[in-house]
Design an enzyme around this catalytic site. Structure first.
Site, mmCIF file in Angstrom:
data_model
loop_
_atom_site.group_PDB
_atom_site.id
_atom_site.type_symbol
_atom_site.label_atom_id
_atom_site.label_comp_id
_atom_site.label_asym_id
_atom_site.label_seq_id
_atom_site.Cartn_x
_atom_site.Cartn_y
_atom_site.Cartn_z
ATOM 1 N N GLN A 122 -38.230 -33.291 -39.269
ATOM 2 C CA GLN A 122 -37.630 -32.017 -38.888
ATOM 3 C C GLN A 122 -37.896 -31.038 -40.037
ATOM 4 O OE1 GLN A 122 -37.015 -31.808 -35.735
ATOM 5 N NE2 GLN A 122 -34.784 -31.779 -35.525
ATOM 6 N N SER A 123 -38.073 -29.764 -39.702
ATOM 7 C CA SER A 123 -38.536 -28.812 -40.714
ATOM 8 C C SER A 123 -37.483 -28.493 -41.760
ATOM 9 C CB SER A 123 -38.995 -27.502 -40.046
ATOM 10 O OG SER A 123 -40.117 -27.747 -39.221
ATOM 11 N N THR A 124 -36.217 -28.379 -41.387
ATOM 12 C CA THR A 124 -35.174 -27.984 -42.318
ATOM 13 C C THR A 124 -33.972 -28.906 -42.154
ATOM 14 O OG1 THR A 124 -34.169 -26.419 -40.771
ATOM 15 C CG2 THR A 124 -35.905 -25.557 -42.216
ATOM 16 N N GLY A 141 -36.215 -32.744 -42.991
ATOM 17 C CA GLY A 141 -35.831 -31.562 -43.755
ATOM 18 C C GLY A 141 -36.964 -30.921 -44.527
#
Length: 620
Positions: free
Chosen positions: A24-26, A65
């Site tokens: 997941q990106s963040t 993240g």
């Protein structure tokens, strides 16, 4: 286009490991978009259905993240290494955008999968990178994944800019401002915080030097507020000593002028050879800011004062011969620093200090072109004395008004400092009283809580006592309250401005400030036997002076005959130390203006042969 189906997975694929890549990106997406994370973990079930055994299925979720544009992701690097070693039969992911958001990293993974016969599998299909059609589809997926990132980013930035253009985008506020319940920007409700910021800008407007303001705060024991931005104590006001970096941020921040500013910096991203990105940030001028809304909320200063502060900061930059402004006021002996110009080339002259005084030197041609210096004015103190006399003569009609204005300014400064201390004491008393109330509210039987509150109360009382002691020492050290007799004495002294100028209590910085208020610049031109001085007043008037050059050093530093005569008389029955003491008692200085010591007396005796005649007379 054909794609391999489940029945086409070979035994050698199933004998190797199956890696489930989760990203997941963040961290915010990890916390809120739980469904997407669960879909990625559910790929383990798809691997079991396709024939992989449970012990050969491994999940890589080290990159939760982290952005897919980062090529240094530890989980992705581990996956690439395993594929390159030929230990992987299938890579499971929701799509190409989960594995990588840049084509460099994506195609590097495809090359390794093709070399090691590794399959790439998502929820709908199975892809063989060795097959041309599948590789074309995978390449298009990677291209769309990278383009999607740019489209989303551009869409978000456009919405952010439109919101900022209306002044509604929430920005990070400096100390002295907060958001109210309606999300409007207002000044801090804490009176002590507001007074400290107002006092800072007043001092800078008067001193025109950031380091002067910093020294003023620290010399008077004043503290400056700052709000914690992170951690459990976020938003708490902390009082710390003022430093130069803090002062620069305050002066450069347009928020204190009541202006809403967005886009004060421009970020430029460059891709590195390893696929990563490097961010470069450049500060822009106010004309280049994306959004600037003046008078958007109450300010501590006006916009005109903010612009004047920027000009002063630029003028006070480190010394350069081509600098436009006069620069900060410093404590050196030279009076004309920052305003003196070369009469030959018109450039700024510098000061050279030495054991025999100081001189003004033009080094522009040497520093820029390697040529020789234009000129050197050796008698800098004589030039300063001549200019000081011209200034005192010009100030004579307004002596009383100037002295009264200075007196009023001193009283205002004293009142402002006193107000700062009173606010600090009021805050400390409030905290001590609050700790006392908390202690009184606890039940006596609850000793665990009572002991903690009692310790906190004692700590607040000790802090209050320490602050009161500091305040009392400050009042004794720097009290500026003047009685009527003292005021009359100062007004009488102001009638003799030359005495005030030459007084030991008058600092060099104050003299230089007067020079800059009255003179725009001073040009010096050296002739054969004199220095031509031209004073350019702020009123655009001009005054010309001539200052003679120094005489030969031997003549101007010769010991007076009276001193030599006294030394001859005392050399018969007195020691060198007794002779030096007697000469100092009678007020006789040395050739350089110093007091006499035994070593100086011995040197002069040897030089003039004092005492040798007595030795010859007493010899057999």
């Amino acid at each position: 286009m054909s794609r391999p189906h489940a029945d086409e997975i070979r035994i050698d694929h199933l004998s190797k490991r199956a890696y489930i890549y989760v990203r997941q990106s963040t961290l915010q997406q990890v916390r809120r978009n739980r469904e997407s994370t669960l879909r990625q973990y559910d790929l383990q079930q798809r691997a079991l259905e396709l024939g992989w055994s449970g012990e050969l299925i491994e999940v890589i979720d080290d990159d939760l993240g982290q952005s897919g544009t980062d090529a240094q992701r530890s989980g992705f690097q581990h996956l690439v290494a395993e594929v390159g070693m030929g230990r992987v039969g299938g890579v499971f992911s929701l799509g190409a955008s989960r594995l990588a958001r840049n084509n460099a990293a994506w195609h590097r993974l495809l090359e390794l999968c093709a070399m090691t016969h590794t399959l790439i599998i998502d929820e709908q299909a199975i892809y063989n990178p060795r097959d041309f059609n599948d590789r074309l589809l995978l390449g298009l997926q990677g291209l769309f994944g990278e383009a999607e990132l740019h489209i989303l980013r551009d869409r978000l930035l456009k919405g952010r800019e439109r919101k900022a253009a209306r002044g509604e985008l929430r920005i990070t506020l400096p100390t002295g401002y907060v958001y109210d319940d309606q999300r409007n920007i207002v000044q801090d409700p804490d009176e002590q915080v507001r007074e400290a910021i107002v006092f800072f800008f007043r001092q800078y407007e008067q001193l025109q030097s950031l380091m002067g303001v910093v020294r003023y705060f620290n010399e008077h024991g004043l503290r400056f507020p700052t709000r914690r931005g992170k951690g459990d104590r976020e938003g708490e006001v902390v009082w710390v000593p003022l430093c130069r970096q803090r002062g620069q941020k305050i002066l450069h921040n347009p928020t204190y002028a009541g202006a809403y500013a967005y886009g004060r910096t421009r970020s430029r991203r460059e891709r590195q050879p390893d696929g990563g990105w490097v961010k470069h940030e450049v500060r822009l001028s106010p004309q280049e800011w994306s959004v600037l809304i003046r008078d958007h909320f109450p300010g501590y200063i006006s916009w005109e004062q903010y612009e004047a502060n920027q000009i002063t900061l630029a003028a006070n930059a480190p010394c350069r011969t081509d600098r436009r402004g006069p620069g900060p006021v410093r404590s050196g002996a030279a009076l004309l620093v920052g305003v003196v110009r070369c009469g030959l080339c018109g450039k700024r002259m510098r000061v050279r200090y030495g054991s025999h005084g100081f001189s003004y030197v033009c080094t522009y041609a040497r520093d820029k072109y390697g040529a020789s210096s234009c000129q050197r004015i050796p008698n800098g103190s004589a030039v300063d004395d001549a200019i000081a006399q011209a200034l005192l003569a010009a100030l004579t009609p307004a002596q009383v008004r100037i002295s009264l204005a200075v007196l009023e300014e001193l009283e205002q400064q004293a009142a402002q400092i006193e107000q700062q201390w009173k606010l600090r004491l009021e805050q400390a008393r409030y905290q001590a009283e609050r700790a006392r109330r908390q202690y009184n509210l606890v039940e006596p039987e609850h000793r665990l809580v009572a002991r903690t509150l009692e310790a906190a109360w004692d700590e607040k009382l000790r802090a209050l006592t320490h602050l009161e002691q500091e305040y009392e020492r400050h009042r004794q050290r720097s009290s500026l309250r003047l009685e009527s007799s003292q005021r009359a004495a100062i007004e009488a002294l102001s009638e003799d401005l030359p005495r005030v100028w030459a007084a030991d209590t008058t600092r060099n910085e104050e003299r230089k400030q007067i020079v800059r208020l009255l003179l725009e610049k001073v040009t010096l031109k050296r002739e054969e036997r004199e220095v031509l001085v031209t004073l350019h007043w702020q009123t655009e008037a001009m005054t010309s002076l001539s200052v003679p050059l120094w005489r030969k050093r031997k003549r101007c530093r010769q010991t007076s005959p009276q001193v030599i005569g006294l030394m001859r008389e005392m050399a018969v029955n007195h020691t060198d130390a007794e002779t030096a003491e007697a000469l100092n008692a009678k007020g006789h200085p040395s050739a350089r203006g110093f007091s006499f010591t035994a070593e100086r007396v011995a040197y002069l005796r040897r030089r003039y042969g004092i005492g040798e005649e007595h030795k010859r007379a007493n010899s057999p």
